[in-house]
Design a protein around this motif. Structure first.
Motif, short mmCIF file in Angstrom:
data_model
loop_
_atom_site.label_atom_id
_atom_site.label_comp_id
_atom_site.label_asym_id
_atom_site.label_seq_id
_atom_site.Cartn_x
_atom_site.Cartn_y
_atom_site.Cartn_z
N ARG A 73 100.87 -10.62 30.16
CA ARG A 73 102.30 -10.86 30.40
C ARG A 73 102.43 -12.29 30.88
O ARG A 73 101.87 -12.65 31.91
CB ARG A 73 102.85 -9.89 31.44
CG ARG A 73 104.33 -10.10 31.78
CD ARG A 73 104.78 -9.04 32.78
NE ARG A 73 106.19 -9.12 33.05
CZ ARG A 73 106.73 -9.83 34.04
NH1 ARG A 73 105.93 -10.53 34.85
NH2 ARG A 73 108.03 -9.84 34.23
N GLY A 74 103.16 -13.09 30.12
CA GLY A 74 103.25 -14.50 30.47
C GLY A 74 101.87 -15.13 30.42
O GLY A 74 101.14 -14.97 29.45
N ASP A 75 101.49 -15.83 31.47
CA ASP A 75 100.19 -16.50 31.51
C ASP A 75 99.16 -15.73 32.34
O ASP A 75 98.19 -16.29 32.82
CB ASP A 75 100.34 -17.93 32.03
CG ASP A 75 100.93 -17.98 33.43
OD1 ASP A 75 101.31 -16.92 33.96
OD2 ASP A 75 101.03 -19.09 33.99
N ILE A 76 99.38 -14.41 32.49
CA ILE A 76 98.47 -13.57 33.25
C ILE A 76 97.95 -12.44 32.36
O ILE A 76 98.71 -11.79 31.64
CB ILE A 76 99.15 -12.94 34.49
CG1 ILE A 76 99.71 -14.02 35.42
CG2 ILE A 76 98.17 -12.04 35.24
CD1 ILE A 76 98.67 -14.86 36.11
N CYS A 77 96.63 -12.22 32.41
CA CYS A 77 95.98 -11.10 31.74
C CYS A 77 95.73 -10.03 32.81
O CYS A 77 95.20 -10.34 33.88
CB CYS A 77 94.67 -11.58 31.12
SG CYS A 77 93.63 -10.28 30.46
N TYR A 78 96.11 -8.78 32.52
CA TYR A 78 95.96 -7.68 33.47
C TYR A 78 94.95 -6.67 32.95
O TYR A 78 95.01 -6.27 31.79
CB TYR A 78 97.30 -6.98 33.70
CG TYR A 78 98.34 -7.83 34.37
CD1 TYR A 78 98.46 -7.87 35.76
CD2 TYR A 78 99.22 -8.61 33.61
CE1 TYR A 78 99.42 -8.65 36.38
CE2 TYR A 78 100.18 -9.40 34.23
CZ TYR A 78 100.28 -9.42 35.60
OH TYR A 78 101.23 -10.20 36.21
N GLU A 79 94.04 -6.26 33.83
CA GLU A 79 93.07 -5.23 33.50
C GLU A 79 93.31 -4.04 34.44
O GLU A 79 93.15 -4.15 35.66
CB GLU A 79 91.64 -5.75 33.67
CG GLU A 79 90.58 -4.73 33.28
CD GLU A 79 89.17 -5.24 33.52
OE1 GLU A 79 88.23 -4.59 33.03
OE2 GLU A 79 89.00 -6.26 34.22
N PHE A 80 93.70 -2.90 33.87
CA PHE A 80 93.98 -1.70 34.65
C PHE A 80 92.70 -0.85 34.70
O PHE A 80 92.37 -0.16 33.74
CB PHE A 80 95.14 -0.92 34.01
CG PHE A 80 96.47 -1.62 34.14
CD1 PHE A 80 97.37 -1.24 35.12
CD2 PHE A 80 96.80 -2.67 33.30
CE1 PHE A 80 98.59 -1.90 35.26
CE2 PHE A 80 98.02 -3.34 33.43
CZ PHE A 80 98.92 -2.95 34.41
N VAL A 81 92.01 -0.95 35.81
CA VAL A 81 90.71 -0.27 35.95
C VAL A 81 90.99 1.12 36.54
O VAL A 81 90.96 1.32 37.76
CB VAL A 81 89.75 -1.08 36.83
CG1 VAL A 81 88.37 -0.42 36.85
CG2 VAL A 81 89.64 -2.52 36.32
N LEU A 82 91.28 2.06 35.65
CA LEU A 82 91.71 3.40 36.07
C LEU A 82 90.65 4.46 35.77
O LEU A 82 90.92 5.65 35.88
CB LEU A 82 93.02 3.77 35.35
CG LEU A 82 94.15 2.73 35.45
CD1 LEU A 82 95.38 3.24 34.71
CD2 LEU A 82 94.48 2.42 36.91
N TYR A 83 89.45 4.01 35.44
CA TYR A 83 88.38 4.92 35.05
C TYR A 83 87.21 4.90 36.04
O TYR A 83 86.19 5.53 35.81
CB TYR A 83 87.87 4.56 33.65
CG TYR A 83 87.73 3.07 33.42
CD1 TYR A 83 86.59 2.39 33.82
CD2 TYR A 83 88.76 2.35 32.84
CE1 TYR A 83 86.47 1.04 33.64
CE2 TYR A 83 88.65 0.97 32.65
CZ TYR A 83 87.50 0.33 33.05
OH TYR A 83 87.40 -1.02 32.88
N SER A 115 108.70 -7.59 26.08
CA SER A 115 107.60 -8.38 26.64
C SER A 115 107.83 -9.88 26.43
O SER A 115 107.53 -10.69 27.32
CB SER A 115 106.26 -7.95 26.02
OG SER A 115 106.18 -8.32 24.66
N VAL A 116 108.37 -10.26 25.27
CA VAL A 116 108.69 -11.66 25.03
C VAL A 116 109.81 -12.10 25.97
O VAL A 116 109.78 -13.19 26.55
CB VAL A 116 109.09 -11.90 23.56
CG1 VAL A 116 109.56 -13.33 23.35
CG2 VAL A 116 107.93 -11.59 22.63
N GLU A 117 110.81 -11.24 26.13
CA GLU A 117 111.93 -11.58 27.01
C GLU A 117 111.46 -11.76 28.45
O GLU A 117 111.91 -12.68 29.14
CB GLU A 117 112.99 -10.49 26.92
CG GLU A 117 114.28 -10.85 27.65
CD GLU A 117 115.38 -9.87 27.31
OE1 GLU A 117 116.32 -10.24 26.59
OE2 GLU A 117 115.30 -8.71 27.77
N ASP A 118 110.55 -10.90 28.90
CA ASP A 118 110.02 -11.03 30.25
C ASP A 118 109.24 -12.34 30.41
O ASP A 118 109.33 -13.01 31.45
CB ASP A 118 109.10 -9.85 30.58
CG ASP A 118 109.87 -8.57 30.84
OD1 ASP A 118 111.08 -8.64 31.08
OD2 ASP A 118 109.24 -7.49 30.80
#
Length: 286
Positions: free
Chosen positions: A9-19, A189-192
């Motif tokens: 999102r934008g210039d940030i990569c998010y990793e959801f470590v839910l496992y 996502s583009v709008e955000d």
């Protein structure tokens, strides 16, 4: 690992470590392996994005975020070292009688995304990492000025032209000089992303976007010719009684990024150009 737990999102990569679960210190170290840190929830928009992603992943537990007061009791900073200005504490949080040992923070999805302070080393939770994406503008058109108003996302370069105003037609022509067009806001996502960038520039006016119904009244297409499937009209827009000459569209930052139809040849506004097929390279999210 490229899967549903990794997004940008934008210039940030998010990793959801839910496992898997970790203590706060272990989680932060695991994020650091790839050059990141536990997530920074800097404002409500980021929190809403995280909430949407967790809902999409059907997750309703608790996750570590990067907020803590480890360095100085009662002064909350993010893992990046930045002082927190947005907070979403649950009622009676942070707990004062345990404040000396509850130095880290979890976000509880079941409790409306509210935050709880908790000991850093006693319990284990899932967690969210964030990584800064390197904005590689080297493959943007050569004649564009390299400054903070030029950025890249995915395979698109964006030029935020906030230093001059044009009517819609002239703005489109200016974008076309370097092979581009007015921006396509194809989804939320583009709008955000655009909203985050405009917020970063402290901009709160109106900008031209590429949406129009110039060819056929009521049929909206982007400047690329692509038919629009996502809309964010302001209430009572587009205006029916002026529809025959209000063929172009502006995005109003003050009105929560909502869209207004307007004449193409009358109003002068800033604008956003996009240039395609100039890829962005990053170690994780690409």
């Amino acid at each position: 690992m490229r899967n549903q737990y990794l997004t940008s999102r934008g210039d940030i990569c998010y990793e959801f470590v839910l496992y898997k679960t970790r203590t706060q210190a272990q989680a932060d170290r695991e994020c650091a392996v790839n050059g990141g840190n536990l997530v920074t929830v800097k404002d409500k928009r980021v929190e809403d994005f995280i909430g949407d992603m967790l809902h999409k992943l059907r997750y309703n537990g608790r996750v570590w975020i990067g907020l803590n007061d480890i360095a100085t009791e009662g002064e909350y900073h993010w893992s990046t070292g930045k002082k927190a200005t947005y907070l979403n504490w649950a009622p009676h949080e942070p707990t004062l009688f345990l404040s000396t040992i509850e130095d880290c923070v979890i976000l509880d999805v079941k409790k409306h995304m509210q935050w709880f302070d908790t000991p850093c080393h006693l319990r284990q939770y899932e967690y969210i990492c964030e990584y800064s994406i390197e904005q590689d503008v080297s493959r943007c058109p050569a004649d564009l000025i390299r400054n903070q108003y030029l950025t890249a996302r995915g395979d698109i370069c964006y030029e935020f032209v906030l230093h001059q105003t044009k009517i819609h037609t002239h703005a489109e022509q200016e974008c076309a000089v370097n092979g581009g067009n007015l921006v396509t806001v194809k989804d939320k996502s583009v709008e955000d992303f655009i909203g985050d960038m405009l917020h970063k520039f402290r901009y709160n006016e109106r900008v031209w976007i590429g949406l129009n119904d110039i060819i056929t009244e009521g049929e909206y297409h982007w400047s690329t010719g692509e038919k629009a499937t996502y809309f964010n009209w302001a209430p009572h827009e587009p205006t029916m009684f002026l529809s025959t000459f209000e063929d172009c569209v502006i995005l109003d930052v003050k009105k929560d990024m909502q869209w207004l139809d307007t004449p193409c040849l009358i109003g002068f506004h800033h604008y956003i150009c996009e240039y395609r097929e100039y890829p962005l390279v990053t170690h994780l999210c690409h």
